[in-house]
Design an enzyme around this catalytic site. Sequence first.
Site, short mmCIF file in Angstrom:
data_model
loop_
_atom_site.label_atom_id
_atom_site.label_comp_id
_atom_site.label_asym_id
_atom_site.label_seq_id
_atom_site.Cartn_x
_atom_site.Cartn_y
_atom_site.Cartn_z
N LYS A 10 0.85 -1.22 0.00
CA LYS A 10 0.00 0.00 0.00
C LYS A 10 0.87 1.25 0.00
CE LYS A 10 0.54 1.59 4.48
NZ LYS A 10 1.34 2.74 4.81
N PRO A 95 9.32 -3.77 -0.61
CA PRO A 95 10.45 -3.45 0.27
C PRO A 95 10.08 -3.64 1.75
CG PRO A 95 10.06 -1.67 -1.31
CD PRO A 95 8.97 -2.67 -1.51
N VAL A 96 11.06 -4.11 2.52
CA VAL A 96 10.84 -4.41 3.94
C VAL A 96 11.10 -3.15 4.78
CG1 VAL A 96 11.72 -5.82 5.87
CG2 VAL A 96 11.50 -6.81 3.58
N ALA A 97 10.30 -2.96 5.85
CA ALA A 97 10.44 -1.80 6.75
C ALA A 97 10.48 -0.51 5.95
CB ALA A 97 11.70 -1.94 7.62
N ALA A 98 9.47 -0.33 5.13
CA ALA A 98 9.52 0.71 4.11
C ALA A 98 8.32 1.64 4.10
CB ALA A 98 9.65 0.06 2.74
N MET A 100 5.26 0.52 3.46
CA MET A 100 4.30 -0.01 2.49
C MET A 100 3.45 -1.13 3.06
SD MET A 100 6.29 0.12 -1.10
CE MET A 100 4.77 -0.31 -1.96
N ALA A 101 3.51 -1.33 4.37
CA ALA A 101 2.70 -2.34 5.06
C ALA A 101 2.96 -3.75 4.53
CB ALA A 101 1.20 -1.99 4.99
N GLY A 102 4.20 -4.02 4.12
CA GLY A 102 4.54 -5.34 3.57
C GLY A 102 4.24 -6.46 4.56
N ASP A 137 -2.35 -1.84 10.59
CA ASP A 137 -2.61 -1.77 9.15
C ASP A 137 -3.22 -3.06 8.59
OD1 ASP A 137 -1.66 0.80 8.79
OD2 ASP A 137 0.36 0.17 8.22
#
Length: 289
Positions: A10, A95-98, A100-102, A137
């Site tokens: 997101k 991407p991790v810790a970015a 973007m709510a991965g 999230d």
Amino acid sequence: MELTVKAYGKINLSLDVIRKLPSGFHDMRMVMETVELHDNIHITISEGEGVTMESNLPFLPSDSRNIAVKAVHVFFEELSLPKKHVAIKLHKRIPVAAGMAGGSANAAAVLRGLNTLLETGLSKEELMCLGEKLGSDVPYCVIGGTQLAEGRGEVLTALPPLPDCHIVICKPKFSISTPELFSRIDCNKIRHRPDTGGLLHGLRTRSLSQVAMRLFNVFEDVLADRGREIGQIKSTLLHAGASGAAMTGTGPTVFGLFDNEADANLAYAQLKEHYRETFLTKNYSESLV
Ligand code: C5P
């Protein structure tokens, strides 16, 4: 029994922090948008018990510190289901810790996937309730789309979808700690806030330019020295022809919205030269549940 589910990332078209709640969490007002960029999660259920997990990123925890594994435990415990062995194979692209709510997207995809595989028939509201136990999230990531997210992020109102556009996403090499960034925000001292009303009007009138000119994230004002690099990426996106650009969530990922594909390709090529984690994607408007 096995199934592959997609976990979509997101971006925040806007992010406002209204006040600090007695719980320590913050009351938010955000416009969220799902993007096509996604992770794949392959879930296999067999006889036995326990959860095993592997991923294409060796540095990711694969035990119950991983929110995807936690999601399996929450699902089985909350529904009092008989024990099974659940194997998760995660292929990460977001991407991790970015910002973007991965991780939240992975947890949400596991909840949706288990609901399908085990034929538990939970409604989207019930899946969102389970998601709330996993992170702020996760309820959004269960349903996706264009949503106004309030409260901790779990109070969701569906909005008219963002008009189709090209999105360039770029994660600078540094990371930002979410709790640290929240601790830097003093809600009484925020000088600039997003024009959320104007943004909602832009969505209602299906005007990409009216939305794009109102992209805004209050966390950009408390980035200190790291703000310079965020500013430079935004400037590259805007010079290449983006209709608007902003940081997403608690960052550090920056995105730009483009109505013109050639301009988006140019921005992608320019940023990719310097940033490995640069992606060209689109918004994703289909319902996830
Ligand atoms: O809910 P989640 O685990 O994703 O939150 C991570 C951290 O972000 C929390 O520990 C808190 O510091 C901060 N947070 C907050 N207010 C929110 C959401 C997150 O302060 N609405």
